[in-house]
Design a protein around this motif. Structure first.
Motif, PDB file in Angstrom:
ATOM      1  N   ARG A  43      -9.464   8.852  38.324  1.00 25.90           N
ATOM      2  CA  ARG A  43     -10.015   7.800  37.474  1.00 25.90           C
ATOM      3  C   ARG A  43      -9.669   8.001  36.000  1.00 25.90           C
ATOM      4  O   ARG A  43      -9.184   7.087  35.328  1.00 25.90           O
ATOM      5  N   GLU A  44      -9.922   9.195  35.485  1.00 24.19           N
ATOM      6  CA  GLU A  44      -9.685   9.458  34.065  1.00 24.19           C
ATOM      7  C   GLU A  44      -8.205   9.302  33.713  1.00 24.19           C
ATOM      8  O   GLU A  44      -7.856   8.721  32.682  1.00 24.19           O
ATOM      9  N   THR A  45      -7.337   9.786  34.577  1.00 31.99           N
ATOM     10  CA  THR A  45      -5.900   9.665  34.347  1.00 31.99           C
ATOM     11  C   THR A  45      -5.475   8.207  34.365  1.00 31.99           C
ATOM     12  O   THR A  45      -4.686   7.762  33.520  1.00 31.99           O
ATOM     13  N   ALA A  46      -5.999   7.442  35.304  1.00 31.98           N
ATOM     14  CA  ALA A  46      -5.660   6.021  35.399  1.00 31.98           C
ATOM     15  C   ALA A  46      -6.070   5.272  34.132  1.00 31.98           C
ATOM     16  O   ALA A  46      -5.311   4.452  33.605  1.00 31.98           O
ATOM     17  N   VAL A  47      -7.253   5.560  33.605  1.00 33.49           N
ATOM     18  CA  VAL A  47      -7.719   4.911  32.373  1.00 33.49           C
ATOM     19  C   VAL A  47      -6.834   5.329  31.201  1.00 33.49           C
ATOM     20  O   VAL A  47      -6.459   4.492  30.373  1.00 33.49           O
ATOM     21  N   ASN A  48      -6.468   6.598  31.133  1.00 27.59           N
ATOM     22  CA  ASN A  48      -5.589   7.066  30.058  1.00 27.59           C
ATOM     23  C   ASN A  48      -4.229   6.374  30.102  1.00 27.59           C
ATOM     24  O   ASN A  48      -3.672   5.994  29.067  1.00 27.59           O
ATOM     25  N   ILE A  49      -3.678   6.211  31.301  1.00 26.41           N
ATOM     26  CA  ILE A  49      -2.398   5.515  31.454  1.00 26.41           C
ATOM     27  C   ILE A  49      -2.541   4.054  31.011  1.00 26.41           C
ATOM     28  O   ILE A  49      -1.686   3.521  30.299  1.00 26.41           O
ATOM     29  N   ALA A  50      -3.629   3.420  31.429  1.00 27.44           N
ATOM     30  CA  ALA A  50      -3.861   2.021  31.054  1.00 27.44           C
ATOM     31  C   ALA A  50      -3.996   1.865  29.540  1.00 27.44           C
ATOM     32  O   ALA A  50      -3.506   0.894  28.965  1.00 27.44           O
ATOM     33  N   GLN A  51      -4.636   2.824  28.892  1.00 25.67           N
ATOM     34  CA  GLN A  51      -4.760   2.779  27.432  1.00 25.67           C
ATOM     35  C   GLN A  51      -3.395   2.966  26.775  1.00 25.67           C
ATOM     36  O   GLN A  51      -3.047   2.235  25.844  1.00 25.67           O
TER      37      GLN A  51
END
Length: 92
Positions: A30-38
């Motif tokens: 989850r955290e990695t996915a949000v970081n990529i999206a940002q």
């Protein structure tokens, strides 16, 4: 650390400004996915990020979806009439 290809953030910004809805599917945490999206400009600094856990009990998931729908419906909208919402679905 993985890096985005050249011009990815600019390209995504262009499509979003043009009214294109973009979905991102990843197998990352989850955290990695949000970081990529940002990093890719899919999530802006003023966007509301809602985390939805779809990997548990079906009834709980339906309640969470209903609650998410209420949150989105009650959000203030921007000048163009859109609510800036990002939903992160985690299915474990």
């Amino acid at each position: 650390e993985d890096k985005l290809q050249d011009c990815v953030p600019e390209t995504i910004s262009f499509f979003l400004k043009s009214g294109v809805t973009i979905w991102m599917l990843t197998g990352d945490k989850r955290e990695t996915a949000v970081n990529i999206a940002q990093a890719a400009n899919l999530v802006g600094s003023g966007d509301k990020v809602i985390h939805l856990d779809a990997g548990g009990d079906v009834q709980q998931c339906l309640q969470d979806l209903s609650h998410t729908q209420c949150i989105i419906g009650n959000m203030p909208h921007s000048k163009d009439g859109k609510a800036s919402v990002v939903i992160v679905v985690d299915g474990h």
